[in-house]
Structures are given as C-alpha cells and as structure tokens.
Write an enzyme that holds these catalytic residues in place. Structure first.
Site, mmCIF file in Angstrom:
data_model
loop_
_atom_site.group_PDB
_atom_site.id
_atom_site.type_symbol
_atom_site.label_atom_id
_atom_site.label_comp_id
_atom_site.label_asym_id
_atom_site.label_seq_id
_atom_site.Cartn_x
_atom_site.Cartn_y
_atom_site.Cartn_z
ATOM 1 N N HIS A 146 12.212 -3.250 2.412
ATOM 2 C CA HIS A 146 11.718 -1.903 2.703
ATOM 3 C C HIS A 146 12.697 -0.904 2.120
ATOM 4 C CE1 HIS A 146 8.713 -3.530 5.360
ATOM 5 N NE2 HIS A 146 9.650 -4.321 5.835
ATOM 6 N N LEU A 147 12.144 0.175 1.634
ATOM 7 C CA LEU A 147 12.983 1.265 1.137
ATOM 8 C C LEU A 147 13.705 1.933 2.294
ATOM 9 C CD1 LEU A 147 10.182 2.536 -1.162
ATOM 10 C CD2 LEU A 147 12.429 1.892 -2.024
ATOM 11 N N SER A 148 12.952 2.201 3.357
ATOM 12 C CA SER A 148 13.512 2.914 4.508
ATOM 13 C C SER A 148 14.054 1.912 5.532
ATOM 14 C CB SER A 148 12.425 3.782 5.147
ATOM 15 O OG SER A 148 11.395 2.969 5.681
ATOM 16 N N ALA B 22 2.777 -0.783 5.313
ATOM 17 C CA ALA B 22 2.383 -0.768 6.726
ATOM 18 C C ALA B 22 1.821 -2.104 7.204
ATOM 19 C CB ALA B 22 1.387 0.353 6.983
ATOM 20 N N ARG C 103 5.549 10.765 -2.316
ATOM 21 C CA ARG C 103 5.225 10.443 -0.930
ATOM 22 C C ARG C 103 6.459 10.632 -0.041
ATOM 23 N NH1 ARG C 103 4.697 4.302 1.376
ATOM 24 N NH2 ARG C 103 3.992 4.886 3.451
ATOM 25 N N ARG D 82 7.145 0.877 13.725
ATOM 26 C CA ARG D 82 7.699 0.286 12.493
ATOM 27 C C ARG D 82 8.832 -0.688 12.774
ATOM 28 N NH1 ARG D 82 5.442 3.504 8.382
ATOM 29 N NH2 ARG D 82 5.158 5.633 9.083
ATOM 30 N N PRO E 6 0.799 -1.226 0.000
ATOM 31 C CA PRO E 6 0.000 0.000 0.000
ATOM 32 C C PRO E 6 0.829 1.272 0.000
ATOM 33 C CG PRO E 6 -0.083 -1.088 2.142
ATOM 34 C CD PRO E 6 0.565 -2.052 1.186
ATOM 35 N N ASN E 7 0.327 2.228 -0.746
ATOM 36 C CA ASN E 7 0.880 3.592 -0.842
ATOM 37 C C ASN E 7 2.164 3.698 -1.657
ATOM 38 O OD1 ASN E 7 -1.152 4.889 0.845
ATOM 39 N ND2 ASN E 7 -0.245 3.749 2.536
ATOM 40 N N TYR F 86 11.413 8.351 1.506
ATOM 41 C CA TYR F 86 11.362 7.292 0.491
ATOM 42 C C TYR F 86 12.093 7.628 -0.801
ATOM 43 C CZ TYR F 86 7.892 5.393 3.683
ATOM 44 O OH TYR F 86 7.270 4.904 4.792
ATOM 45 N N GLU G 13 11.507 -10.115 2.441
ATOM 46 C CA GLU G 13 10.804 -8.872 2.788
ATOM 47 C C GLU G 13 11.741 -7.696 2.539
ATOM 48 O OE1 GLU G 13 8.704 -8.713 6.627
ATOM 49 O OE2 GLU G 13 9.638 -6.748 6.900
ATOM 50 N N ASP H 43 0.546 -15.448 7.286
ATOM 51 C CA ASP H 43 0.018 -16.791 6.993
ATOM 52 C C ASP H 43 0.113 -17.117 5.505
ATOM 53 O OD1 ASP H 43 -0.596 -17.643 9.541
ATOM 54 O OD2 ASP H 43 -2.740 -17.160 9.414
ATOM 55 N N ARG I 294 13.155 4.311 12.611
ATOM 56 C CA ARG I 294 11.968 5.164 12.499
ATOM 57 C C ARG I 294 11.088 5.012 13.745
ATOM 58 N NH1 ARG I 294 9.229 4.532 6.887
ATOM 59 N NH2 ARG I 294 8.277 6.483 7.628
ATOM 60 N N HIS J 18 3.642 -4.438 9.790
ATOM 61 C CA HIS J 18 3.672 -4.295 11.242
ATOM 62 C C HIS J 18 2.502 -4.966 11.953
ATOM 63 C CE1 HIS J 18 6.811 -1.654 9.927
ATOM 64 N NE2 HIS J 18 5.949 -0.864 9.311
ATOM 65 N N ASN K 112 7.325 -6.090 -0.449
ATOM 66 C CA ASN K 112 7.322 -4.907 0.421
ATOM 67 C C ASN K 112 5.882 -4.739 0.902
ATOM 68 O OD1 ASN K 112 7.289 -2.469 1.723
ATOM 69 N ND2 ASN K 112 8.559 -1.411 0.223
HETATM 70 C C1 DQA Z 1 7.931 0.743 4.004
HETATM 71 C C2 DQA Z 1 8.043 0.961 5.534
HETATM 72 C C3 DQA Z 1 6.677 0.852 6.187
HETATM 73 O O1 DQA Z 1 6.784 1.076 7.582
HETATM 74 C C4 DQA Z 1 5.731 1.871 5.603
HETATM 75 O O2 DQA Z 1 4.440 1.716 6.160
HETATM 76 C C5 DQA Z 1 5.670 1.828 4.119
HETATM 77 C C6 DQA Z 1 6.934 1.697 3.380
HETATM 78 C C7 DQA Z 1 9.284 0.970 3.293
HETATM 79 O O3 DQA Z 1 9.428 0.497 2.175
HETATM 80 O O4 DQA Z 1 10.172 1.618 3.837
HETATM 81 O O5 DQA Z 1 4.622 1.980 3.514
HETATM 82 O O6 DQA Z 1 7.534 -0.585 3.774
#
Ligand code: DQA
Length: 143
Positions: A101-103, A78, A19, A112, A11-12, A24, A99, A88, A108, A81, A75
């Site tokens: 993550h960009l950040s 959110a 964003r 997170r 998402p997002n 990011y 898994e 599952d 953070r 978390h 990825n």
């Molecule tokens: C994220 C880190 C998550 O905590 C956050 O909710 C995201 C992006 C990352 O790629 O850093 O949407 O997954």
C-alpha cells in the site's frame, strides 16, 4: 528466486497523482511504474505491470500468472479490506505474493486497518508511497 514478477495495481490507482494527493502523493502511476522498472533492472528482475479496477480481472491476472511468474506484488486497493475472492485467488495461484500500500493503512480510517488478503501473502508493506513497491520487490528477490 528468479525474477519474473507480476505487479498488480488495483482499483482507482490509475488516478494516482490526481487522487487525494495529500494521502497518495503527486507521482502518477506512470511515474511510479517508471521508477519501479528502472529499479527492477538494477536487480535483474523482469516486471509485468497491470492496473485493474475490477475484482474479477485481478483474479484472472493471478490465475494467468501461474503460467509464468515467480512472484506477485499486489496492491488490492479497497478490495484489501473485504475481498475473500482475491484472498482465495492468492492462495490458489500458489505464487509468493507481497501486499503493498502507498499509504499507512493502520493510520487511517478504522475500516482500512484490516486486510483480509494479507494472511495469504508472505508479507505486507505499507506507508512508504512508491518506495513500498521497491521494498516489496527486494523482499521477493532476497528470499
Ligand atoms: C491503498 C489503501 C486502500 O485502503 C485504498 O482503498 C486504496 C489505496 C494504498 O495503496 O494506500 O485504494 O491500497
């Protein structure tokens, strides 16, 4: 392993570039994907890339990947978390999953710093922007 890899942006992540660029980066999702596909070619891997905002859609993509994929780069945004349903689904599909993550989620907010999905994965890579995805691809292909 052979290299048919499903890449799921959660998402997002469709808003990448606009964003919170200080967190990011300024690369768009299209630019990230373009770089990843070019890198995958050099590694002889074939990618299918999806961006899905809904938890259920991510779960369905994992189920569908059981019919063709050798591994998954995920990825979960959110959902990382708190989504036990995605945890599952990663276990249920039986696909080796990294898994990403960009950040750096450990640098953070407190909420997170915990991933409920990572224990279902072969590993987790975070903090390197788009390079996190390339490292994940290397990890899947090299093992
Ligand atoms: C994220 C880190 C998550 O905590 C956050 O909710 C995201 C992006 C990352 O790629 O850093 O949407 O997954």
């Amino acid at each position: 392993m052979t290299g048919k890899i499903l890449v799921i942006h959660g998402p997002n992540l469709n808003l990448l570039g606009r964003r919170e660029p200080e967190v990011y980066g300024t690369a768009t999702l299209e630019e990230l994907n373009g770089g990843l596909v070019a890198y995958a070619k050099t590694r002889g891997a074939e990618l299918r890339i999806v961006q899905l905002n809904a938890e259920g859609a991510i779960i369905e993509a994992l189920h569908e990947a059981m019919t063709w994929a050798d591994g998954v780069i995920l990825n979960p945004g959110a959902y990382t978390h708190y989504s036990l349903a995605i945890y599952d689904a990663v276990l249920a599909c039986g696909l080796r999953t990294v898994e990403v993550h960009l950040s750096n989620i450990y640098a953070r907010e407190e909420f997170r710093r915990h991933s409920v999905i990572a224990p279902a994965c072969i590993g987790q890579i975070c903090g390197f922007g788009p390079t996190s995805y390339r490292l994940a691809l290397d990890a899947l292909l090299d093992q």
